[in-house]
Design a protein around this motif. Structure first.
Motif, PDB file in Angstrom:
ATOM      1  N   SER A 111       9.293   5.555   1.996  1.00 61.89           N
ATOM      2  CA  SER A 111       8.878   6.951   1.865  1.00 61.89           C
ATOM      3  C   SER A 111       9.050   7.664   3.201  1.00 61.89           C
ATOM      4  O   SER A 111       8.811   7.092   4.260  1.00 61.89           O
ATOM      5  CB  SER A 111       7.417   7.029   1.420  1.00 61.89           C
ATOM      6  OG  SER A 111       7.228   6.391   0.176  1.00 61.89           O
ATOM      7  N   SER A 112       9.477   8.931   3.148  1.00 62.07           N
ATOM      8  CA  SER A 112       9.763   9.650   4.385  1.00 62.07           C
ATOM      9  C   SER A 112       9.627  11.149   4.183  1.00 62.07           C
ATOM     10  O   SER A 112       9.818  11.669   3.077  1.00 62.07           O
ATOM     11  CB  SER A 112      11.185   9.329   4.867  1.00 62.07           C
ATOM     12  OG  SER A 112      11.511  10.077   6.034  1.00 62.07           O
ATOM     13  N   LEU A 113       9.342  11.833   5.282  1.00 63.31           N
ATOM     14  CA  LEU A 113       9.352  13.287   5.276  1.00 63.31           C
ATOM     15  C   LEU A 113      10.775  13.830   5.317  1.00 63.31           C
ATOM     16  O   LEU A 113      10.991  15.026   5.142  1.00 63.31           O
ATOM     17  CB  LEU A 113       8.554  13.813   6.475  1.00 63.31           C
ATOM     18  CG  LEU A 113       7.029  13.732   6.307  1.00 63.31           C
ATOM     19  CD1 LEU A 113       6.338  13.695   7.654  1.00 63.31           C
ATOM     20  CD2 LEU A 113       6.526  14.907   5.493  1.00 63.31           C
ATOM     21  N   LEU A 114      11.748  12.959   5.538  1.00 60.63           N
ATOM     22  CA  LEU A 114      13.149  13.355   5.625  1.00 60.63           C
ATOM     23  C   LEU A 114      13.914  12.921   4.376  1.00 60.63           C
ATOM     24  O   LEU A 114      13.554  11.933   3.735  1.00 60.63           O
ATOM     25  CB  LEU A 114      13.798  12.715   6.856  1.00 60.63           C
ATOM     26  CG  LEU A 114      13.148  13.028   8.213  1.00 60.63           C
ATOM     27  CD1 LEU A 114      13.852  12.258   9.316  1.00 60.63           C
ATOM     28  CD2 LEU A 114      13.168  14.522   8.493  1.00 60.63           C
ATOM     29  N   PRO A 115      14.996  13.626   4.038  1.00 60.67           N
ATOM     30  CA  PRO A 115      15.822  13.214   2.902  1.00 60.67           C
ATOM     31  C   PRO A 115      16.499  11.866   3.152  1.00 60.67           C
ATOM     32  O   PRO A 115      16.973  11.600   4.265  1.00 60.67           O
ATOM     33  CB  PRO A 115      16.870  14.332   2.809  1.00 60.67           C
ATOM     34  CG  PRO A 115      16.264  15.500   3.521  1.00 60.67           C
ATOM     35  CD  PRO A 115      15.429  14.912   4.609  1.00 60.67           C
ATOM     36  N   MET A 116      16.530  11.026   2.150  1.00 62.32           N
ATOM     37  CA  MET A 116      17.211   9.735   2.240  1.00 62.32           C
ATOM     38  C   MET A 116      18.716   9.949   2.093  1.00 62.32           C
ATOM     39  O   MET A 116      19.161  10.729   1.246  1.00 62.32           O
ATOM     40  CB  MET A 116      16.702   8.795   1.140  1.00 62.32           C
ATOM     41  CG  MET A 116      17.263   7.382   1.191  1.00 62.32           C
ATOM     42  SD  MET A 116      16.719   6.367  -0.235  1.00 62.32           S
ATOM     43  CE  MET A 116      14.960   6.259   0.066  1.00 62.32           C
ATOM     44  N   LEU A 117      19.495   9.248   2.912  1.00 64.06           N
ATOM     45  CA  LEU A 117      20.948   9.399   2.884  1.00 64.06           C
ATOM     46  C   LEU A 117      21.603   8.310   2.039  1.00 64.06           C
ATOM     47  O   LEU A 117      20.982   7.290   1.713  1.00 64.06           O
ATOM     48  CB  LEU A 117      21.501   9.377   4.310  1.00 64.06           C
ATOM     49  CG  LEU A 117      21.035  10.527   5.215  1.00 64.06           C
ATOM     50  CD1 LEU A 117      21.584  10.359   6.623  1.00 64.06           C
ATOM     51  CD2 LEU A 117      21.464  11.881   4.629  1.00 64.06           C
ATOM     52  N   PHE A 185      20.927   2.072  13.542  1.00 59.52           N
ATOM     53  CA  PHE A 185      22.299   2.049  14.042  1.00 59.52           C
ATOM     54  C   PHE A 185      23.223   2.946  13.226  1.00 59.52           C
ATOM     55  O   PHE A 185      24.302   3.307  13.678  1.00 59.52           O
ATOM     56  CB  PHE A 185      22.829   0.618  14.048  1.00 59.52           C
ATOM     57  CG  PHE A 185      22.016  -0.299  14.925  1.00 59.52           C
ATOM     58  CD1 PHE A 185      21.961  -0.111  16.285  1.00 59.52           C
ATOM     59  CD2 PHE A 185      21.287  -1.338  14.362  1.00 59.52           C
ATOM     60  CE1 PHE A 185      21.199  -0.953  17.099  1.00 59.52           C
ATOM     61  CE2 PHE A 185      20.531  -2.180  15.158  1.00 59.52           C
ATOM     62  CZ  PHE A 185      20.484  -1.984  16.529  1.00 59.52           C
ATOM     63  N   VAL A 186      22.807   3.278  12.017  1.00 57.59           N
ATOM     64  CA  VAL A 186      23.545   4.212  11.167  1.00 57.59           C
ATOM     65  C   VAL A 186      22.536   5.203  10.604  1.00 57.59           C
ATOM     66  O   VAL A 186      21.352   4.875  10.458  1.00 57.59           O
ATOM     67  CB  VAL A 186      24.285   3.494  10.013  1.00 57.59           C
ATOM     68  CG1 VAL A 186      25.318   2.520  10.552  1.00 57.59           C
ATOM     69  CG2 VAL A 186      23.294   2.771   9.103  1.00 57.59           C
ATOM     70  N   PRO A 187      22.957   6.430  10.276  1.00 58.24           N
ATOM     71  CA  PRO A 187      22.017   7.401   9.707  1.00 58.24           C
ATOM     72  C   PRO A 187      21.529   6.958   8.322  1.00 58.24           C
ATOM     73  O   PRO A 187      22.326   6.765   7.412  1.00 58.24           O
ATOM     74  CB  PRO A 187      22.854   8.690   9.618  1.00 58.24           C
ATOM     75  CG  PRO A 187      23.996   8.493  10.568  1.00 58.24           C
ATOM     76  CD  PRO A 187      24.297   7.022  10.515  1.00 58.24           C
ATOM     77  N   LEU A 188      20.232   6.789   8.179  1.00 62.14           N
ATOM     78  CA  LEU A 188      19.626   6.420   6.904  1.00 62.14           C
ATOM     79  C   LEU A 188      18.785   7.554   6.326  1.00 62.14           C
ATOM     80  O   LEU A 188      18.585   7.625   5.110  1.00 62.14           O
ATOM     81  CB  LEU A 188      18.763   5.168   7.070  1.00 62.14           C
ATOM     82  CG  LEU A 188      19.492   3.904   7.552  1.00 62.14           C
ATOM     83  CD1 LEU A 188      18.496   2.792   7.794  1.00 62.14           C
ATOM     84  CD2 LEU A 188      20.543   3.479   6.544  1.00 62.14           C
ATOM     85  N   TYR A 189      18.281   8.422   7.214  1.00 65.28           N
ATOM     86  CA  TYR A 189      17.496   9.585   6.811  1.00 65.28           C
ATOM     87  C   TYR A 189      18.045  10.801   7.554  1.00 65.28           C
ATOM     88  O   TYR A 189      18.338  10.725   8.751  1.00 65.28           O
ATOM     89  CB  TYR A 189      16.011   9.397   7.150  1.00 65.28           C
ATOM     90  CG  TYR A 189      15.362   8.276   6.374  1.00 65.28           C
ATOM     91  CD1 TYR A 189      14.767   8.507   5.136  1.00 65.28           C
ATOM     92  CD2 TYR A 189      15.345   6.978   6.880  1.00 65.28           C
ATOM     93  CE1 TYR A 189      14.179   7.478   4.422  1.00 65.28           C
ATOM     94  CE2 TYR A 189      14.764   5.940   6.173  1.00 65.28           C
ATOM     95  CZ  TYR A 189      14.181   6.197   4.942  1.00 65.28           C
ATOM     96  OH  TYR A 189      13.605   5.179   4.236  1.00 65.28           O
ATOM     97  N   GLU A 190      18.173  11.914   6.847  1.00 63.79           N
ATOM     98  CA  GLU A 190      18.767  13.113   7.433  1.00 63.79           C
ATOM     99  C   GLU A 190      17.937  13.608   8.625  1.00 63.79           C
ATOM    100  O   GLU A 190      16.740  13.875   8.493  1.00 63.79           O
ATOM    101  CB  GLU A 190      18.850  14.208   6.373  1.00 63.79           C
ATOM    102  CG  GLU A 190      19.576  15.456   6.824  1.00 63.79           C
ATOM    103  CD  GLU A 190      19.719  16.464   5.700  1.00 63.79           C
ATOM    104  OE1 GLU A 190      19.349  17.629   5.919  1.00 63.79           O
ATOM    105  OE2 GLU A 190      20.178  16.074   4.598  1.00 63.79           O
ATOM    106  N   GLY A 191      18.570  13.694   9.782  1.00 63.79           N
ATOM    107  CA  GLY A 191      17.880  14.170  10.983  1.00 63.79           C
ATOM    108  C   GLY A 191      17.163  13.086  11.754  1.00 63.79           C
ATOM    109  O   GLY A 191      16.533  13.369  12.776  1.00 63.79           O
ATOM    110  N   GLY A 192      17.236  11.838  11.289  1.00 64.59           N
ATOM    111  CA  GLY A 192      16.561  10.742  11.974  1.00 64.59           C
ATOM    112  C   GLY A 192      17.217  10.411  13.316  1.00 64.59           C
ATOM    113  O   GLY A 192      18.421  10.570  13.496  1.00 64.59           O
ATOM    114  N   MET A 193      16.421   9.941  14.260  1.00 62.78           N
ATOM    115  CA  MET A 193      16.910   9.580  15.578  1.00 62.78           C
ATOM    116  C   MET A 193      17.649   8.243  15.511  1.00 62.78           C
ATOM    117  O   MET A 193      17.143   7.276  14.953  1.00 62.78           O
ATOM    118  CB  MET A 193      15.718   9.480  16.547  1.00 62.78           C
ATOM    119  CG  MET A 193      16.083   9.254  17.985  1.00 62.78           C
ATOM    120  SD  MET A 193      14.687   9.574  19.133  1.00 62.78           S
ATOM    121  CE  MET A 193      13.404   8.483  18.493  1.00 62.78           C
ATOM    122  N   LEU A 194      18.846   8.198  16.078  1.00 65.07           N
ATOM    123  CA  LEU A 194      19.626   6.971  16.086  1.00 65.07           C
ATOM    124  C   LEU A 194      19.328   6.137  17.330  1.00 65.07           C
ATOM    125  O   LEU A 194      18.667   6.592  18.264  1.00 65.07           O
ATOM    126  CB  LEU A 194      21.115   7.285  15.995  1.00 65.07           C
ATOM    127  CG  LEU A 194      21.587   7.884  14.669  1.00 65.07           C
ATOM    128  CD1 LEU A 194      23.083   8.152  14.713  1.00 65.07           C
ATOM    129  CD2 LEU A 194      21.245   6.972  13.497  1.00 65.07           C
TER     130      LEU A 194
END
Length: 233
Positions: A111-117, A185-194
């Protein structure tokens, strides 16, 4: 060689041939670091049902824990497992205080406040968002949680929302002797820090990586996330 060494070595070799490795539990290593740095308070952000806190207790940590979990069901499970030195808070942490809609995943931990990619869905097709929940968000710097702690440790596991938590807590982070971040290491959630941004932030703020713990891997074997444990240099 003691009479126990040979059976242990044979068992390790058998497991290795089947693709498994016997190694020290990461929580044991982490607890040694806690003891070395005198950690007396753990701020557990993204506590879910309390698994991180229970693991701390199982491996010998006896100091205070302040856990933060916004989802109602997970929070109720968290509260049920707390003790006298462990307090649960029913809200998220972020850059700004207010209310927000959190995406609730089928396995809760995603679960996240960000969209799942799509990269997340491809790695775990059985997991997706199944609804939303209105939650309270507060800033870490606005909370009175440090008390008399001399060596706080901050753990953030918020499914891509780590940067917002950091932005809401610079004063508290300045007092922390260590921090644990889930790095992707790869974007999993939109806007997440890599990973590169997270590691650069840590070193720029006086921390260095002490331990890397394996996290989330795709069925292909590709490691998508790790947990990085930083302590003051």
């Amino acid at each position: 060689m003691s009479r126990f060494d040979r059976p242990a070595r044979l068992a390790a070799e058998l497991l290795a041939r089947r693709g498994f490795e016997v190694r020290r539990h990461p929580a044991a290593r982490r607890q040694n670091l806690f003891a070395r740095h005198g950690v007396d308070l753990v701020l557990d952000v993204g506590a879910a049902n309390g698994g991180y806190g229970r693991q701390l207790r199982e491996f010998g940590y006896t100091g205070r824990i302040e856990s933060f979990e916004p989802l109602r069901t997970a929070y109720l499970d968290l509260v049920a497992g707390t003790d006298a030195g462990w307090r649960a808070h029913h809200h998220a942490l972020g850059a700004e205080a207010g209310e927000a809609e959190i995406n609730v995943a089928s396995n809760s931990n995603s679960s996240s406040l960000l969209p799942m990619l799509d990269a997340h869905r491809e790695a775990a097709p059985e997991v997706d968002y199944v609804g939303t929940e209105t939650i309270t968000v507060k800033r870490l710097d606005d909370l009175d949680v440090l008390g008399t702690a001399r060596a706080p440790f901050l753990k953030i596991d918020t499914q891509g929302f780590e940067k917002a938590v950091i932005e809401g807590g610079p004063a508290v982070i300045e007092k922390c002797v260590g921090i644990q971040l889930e790095i992707s290491f790869v974007p999993l959630y939109e806007g997440g820090m890599l990973a590169d941004e997270a590691i650069a932030w840590g070193y720029a703020n006086g921390f260095r990586i002490a331990v890397i713990e394996q996290g989330y891997a795709a069925p292909t074997g590709e490691v998508l996330q790790m947990d990085a444990v930083f302590f003051r240099a």
